[in-house]
Write an enzyme that holds these catalytic residues in place. Sequence first.
Site, PDB file in Angstrom:
ATOM      1  N   TYR A 294     -14.071 -50.987  23.920  1.00 11.65           N
ATOM      2  CA  TYR A 294     -15.399 -50.399  23.853  1.00 11.65           C
ATOM      3  C   TYR A 294     -16.142 -50.634  25.167  1.00 11.65           C
ATOM      4  CZ  TYR A 294     -19.782 -49.041  21.546  1.00 11.65           C
ATOM      5  OH  TYR A 294     -20.933 -48.415  21.177  1.00 11.65           O
TER       6      TYR A 294
ATOM      7  N   CYS B 133     -27.506 -45.969  21.299  1.00  4.90           N
ATOM      8  CA  CYS B 133     -26.087 -46.339  21.291  1.00  4.90           C
ATOM      9  C   CYS B 133     -25.576 -46.646  22.690  1.00  4.90           C
ATOM     10  CB  CYS B 133     -25.251 -45.237  20.665  1.00  4.90           C
ATOM     11  SG  CYS B 133     -25.586 -45.070  18.915  1.00  4.90           S
ATOM     12  N   HIS B 134     -25.752 -45.706  23.606  1.00  4.70           N
ATOM     13  CA  HIS B 134     -25.194 -45.924  24.933  1.00  4.70           C
ATOM     14  C   HIS B 134     -26.203 -45.600  26.037  1.00  4.70           C
ATOM     15  CE1 HIS B 134     -21.913 -45.123  22.091  1.00  4.70           C
ATOM     16  NE2 HIS B 134     -21.414 -46.183  22.636  1.00  4.70           N
ATOM     17  N   GLY B 135     -27.494 -45.560  25.673  1.00 10.35           N
ATOM     18  CA  GLY B 135     -28.542 -45.486  26.680  1.00 10.35           C
ATOM     19  C   GLY B 135     -28.716 -44.163  27.397  1.00 10.35           C
ATOM     20  N   PRO B 148     -25.097 -41.529  29.907  1.00 13.12           N
ATOM     21  CA  PRO B 148     -23.753 -40.945  29.854  1.00 13.12           C
ATOM     22  C   PRO B 148     -23.654 -39.569  29.181  1.00 13.12           C
ATOM     23  CG  PRO B 148     -23.968 -42.646  28.191  1.00 13.12           C
ATOM     24  CD  PRO B 148     -25.265 -42.632  28.948  1.00 13.12           C
TER      25      PRO B 148
END
Lengths: 421, 169
Positions: A294, B133-135, B148
């Site tokens: 991950y 979650c991933h910015g 992303p």
Amino acid sequence: MSDHEYIPKSKAGKWFNDRLPLLTLANHLTDYPTPKNLNYWWTFGGILTFCLITQIVTGLTLAMHYIAHADMAFESVEHIMRDVNYGWLIRYIHANGASMFFLAVYIHIFRSLFYGSYKSPREIIWIIGIIIYLLMMAAAFMGYVLPWGQMSFWGATVITNLFSAIPLVGEGIVTWLWGGYSVDNPTLTRFFTLHYLIPFLILGLVVLHIWALHVPGNNNPVGIDIKKPSKDTVPFHPYIVIKDGFALLMFMIVFAFFVFYAPNILGHADNYIEANPLVTPAHIVPEWYLLPFYAILRSVPDKLLGVIAMLSAILILAVLPWLDTSKIRSAVFRPLYKQFYWILVADVLILGYMGAMPAEGLYLLIARVATAYYFLHFLVILPVLGFKERTIPLPLSITEPVLGGSPNMAMAKKEESKIEK
Amino acid sequence: MSDKVPKRRDFLFTASYAVGAVGVGAVVWPLIDQMNPDASVKALASTEVDISSVKPGNTITVLWRGKPVFIRRRTQEEIKVARSVKMEDLIHPEKDEDRAKNPEWLVMLGVCTHLGCVPLNDKGDYDGWFCPCHGSHYDTSGRIRKGPAPWNMEIPKYEFVNANTIKIG
């Protein structure tokens, strides 16, 4: 691979064995010549078999009470925990069993990396092992979706969306995986079906894994080829059976600690909230055993490249036997590799830690360096090391370093040449 | 090998393999296609939403095809900010005029184009949405500005049935 032809003592046994040679197989398994210097790192194969059987047995019993439907799955899991006799015990064994399974498989894989067990002639054992590892990850992921909590739902959403990174057909594949336009009931029912199937695929591959192992025989801590059977080997039963059994008992103490004293420590509290497609939990984290990968996914700023990097990190292991150019198996005789090995272990642990942290600032920077180093290890360090490294001379047999003197060696060699004839 | 003259039997082998391959394909396709969205899922294709109670600056979230749809009644300032962004500053260049036909109402899928999480309202560096979650950071037009995610949040097919009702799908 005992050389002698096995003949059962009893008449009935002989009659049966002539028609189905199961007794020959049993005899092969008990007499199987094993290097006498195997240490406790070699007991994890047996421990893993135990883990697989545990997951199948507890899984079967849970399936008698679980309901694979988006409206009922969450409640049926609570029903198992509160109403079903010993349901709490069976579910906690199954849930923590997955973590124990991965703990054992990581030790098993890193043992192989240290002692070079993946090298010729054991490449096929290694590749089957990697396939088993991939199937384990698939089974664990789908199993985590079944309780239909918040982490289940959003974990499933994030992981299936990885496929949307594929150009052109990605979106179509994701819709096909979901059976709809989002993770929903059709997704849950197919995940349950596949979660039930995969352990039996793994079981079949384990048989092939052991079959492939029994052709060349076990590697050993010294990593040299040995004559079988010889002074360097002991029969599997009772020597290895007892050693494996003792290690298994120690492992079960750790297992029982988690089941009885910290059954939820490896899970996430968010998964005790029922799935809600309108709200994403603030911090989505996969289970601990997937964290290093991950971290690699998140350390690449591009979506498609991130997915490619993550998959490559796993698949690169399959070609490891050809990336490692050194003919010497055991790290004991490779002073430089031994250091790089421990750096890799640290690197994977760092990646795991970064995978659990938010992807920002210093965490992200460290994750990127660790990701780069992971690939550097396999793609540059290992191929070059095989040519550059000055290795320590190998002993001629397992017995030699113990007995020391050369006269004994000469005798051992004579004996071996006799056996050969 | 190449100068060998094909015989009757070679023809029979090739023909049998070809027919066999077609047969296998015909059997496998239903087994694969059964996993695609079924008729009952496809039937839930459109949804009508009453927007009369939404005040300027507020967002409501409705479920459409199992996914959240954000309906935001934007303030004049938010519209001004969204429309004054230069195209070369955007990762996925789209004019706000094309994303919100009626500038006051922004209707879009509340799904991050990275890995499908639901972004949070009024958060992030561009005062639009932020995906935890991933910015990924989105602006007041739902366009990706940082992080992303590769694309802007998707605008579904929708229409104003009347001044107070939107039909999505």
